[in-house]
Every structure is written in structure tokens, then in C-alpha cells.
Motif scaffolding. Structure first.
Motif, PDB file in Angstrom:
ATOM      1  N   GLU A  51      -9.596  -5.869   0.253  1.00  0.00           N
ATOM      2  CA  GLU A  51      -8.587  -6.531  -0.587  1.00  0.00           C
ATOM      3  C   GLU A  51      -7.895  -7.663   0.180  1.00  0.00           C
ATOM      4  O   GLU A  51      -7.606  -8.717  -0.383  1.00  0.00           O
ATOM      5  N   VAL A  87      -3.192  -1.843  -2.658  1.00  0.00           N
ATOM      6  CA  VAL A  87      -4.221  -0.813  -2.662  1.00  0.00           C
ATOM      7  C   VAL A  87      -3.506   0.526  -2.755  1.00  0.00           C
ATOM      8  O   VAL A  87      -2.565   0.777  -1.992  1.00  0.00           O
ATOM      9  N   LYS A  92     -10.875  -0.126   1.955  1.00  0.00           N
ATOM     10  CA  LYS A  92     -10.356  -0.756   0.731  1.00  0.00           C
ATOM     11  C   LYS A  92      -9.328  -1.835   1.068  1.00  0.00           C
ATOM     12  O   LYS A  92      -9.319  -2.904   0.454  1.00  0.00           O
ATOM     13  N   CYS A 106       0.861  -1.186   0.000  1.00  0.00           N
ATOM     14  CA  CYS A 106       0.000   0.000   0.000  1.00  0.00           C
ATOM     15  C   CYS A 106       0.895   1.232   0.000  1.00  0.00           C
ATOM     16  O   CYS A 106       1.744   1.391   0.887  1.00  0.00           O
TER      17      CYS A 106
END
Length: 138
Positions: free
Chosen positions: A51, A33, A47, A7
């Protein structure tokens, strides 16, 4: 197989994974993400949780992010308590990610995190131009 989750700010996570896969091939149990401009930390967390639900984290998950103290890092820190086997590293780069992909089945999660962090540090290299020897006339 240990999960690897990246991320970062913007599209860096996606691009880092794609670049590493060009070198070592398509990777399973890996996801990312992006943290978008003007996105809230709460939205990013939602999110990430969605995921992560797609990954097999039974052998643990290695979280990789770009910047210690940034929103992606801070959100991942909040999520650490949801996992029994988890490690978090900031400063992701391609050498680090390649090491994670290539070593995740051979090492414990803790050893993987240590090895990956060291490889990431060693992946930073400053090239020094060779100095041409100057011939002096005497």
C-alpha cells in the motif's frame, strides 16, 4: 504533499479516514491497512509495504496507529528505517487525523507530528454536567 498512512486493529483506520473526510473533504496521498483477526505480523507488513508503494513519500510519511505496542505499531516501527523522512504516532483519533490533513502542507514533518500529537491530546474532553443550584428554604 506529505503522505499519511493509518494502520489499526480491524476497520478503525478506514472508518477514521472516512469520518475525517466527511469534515474536511477527500484527501490525496493518504492510505490505510487494517490488521485482521488471526493475521500474522509478516502478512500485515506485506500489505503495508504494497500500500505504501502507491503513495508519494518524497516529502515524508506520517504513520498513525491506534495502540503503542500493538502489532500494527510494532510492524510500522520495523518499517521506519526504509524512509528518510518519517514520523510515527500512536493513539490516532479524529481530531488528530483532521489536524494532520489540514496542516500537512504547512509544516515540516517533525513539526506536523508534534502539532498532530498535541491536537490528539486536546481532542479528548470530559464533559461535566452543570450542577443545578439547590434552593434552600430557611
Amino acid at each position: 504533499m506529505k503522505a499519511i498512512f493509518v494502520c489499526t486493529h480491524g476497520n478503525a483506520a478506514k472508518e477514521l479516514i472516512q469520518s475525517a473526510e466527511m469534515i474536511c473533504g477527500k484527501q490525496e496521498n493518504t492510505s490505510f491497512v487494517p490488521f485482521e483477526v488471526n493475521e500474522s505480523a509478516e502478512n500485515l507488513q506485506g500489505k503495508i509495504v504494497a500500500e505504501l508503494a502507491k503513495l508519494d513519500v518524497t516529502e515524508g510519511v506520517l504513520f498513525l496507529t491506534d495502540l503503542k505496542g500493538g502489532t500494527p505499531f510494532n510492524v510500522l516501527v520495523r518499517l521506519l528505517e526504509n524512509f528518510t523522512e518519517v514520523e510515527l504516532l500512536a493513539g490516532v483519533n479524529i481530531p488528530l487525523l483532521l489536524e494532520a490533513f489540514l496542516s500537512r502542507e504547512m509544516l515540516t514533518l517533525k513539526d506536523l507530528a508534534s502539532q498532530v500529537a498535541e491536537t490528539g491530546r486536546l481532542g479528548i474532553y470530559e464533559y461535566a454536567m452543570p450542577v443545578e443550584e439547590i434552593e434552600e428554604d430557611f
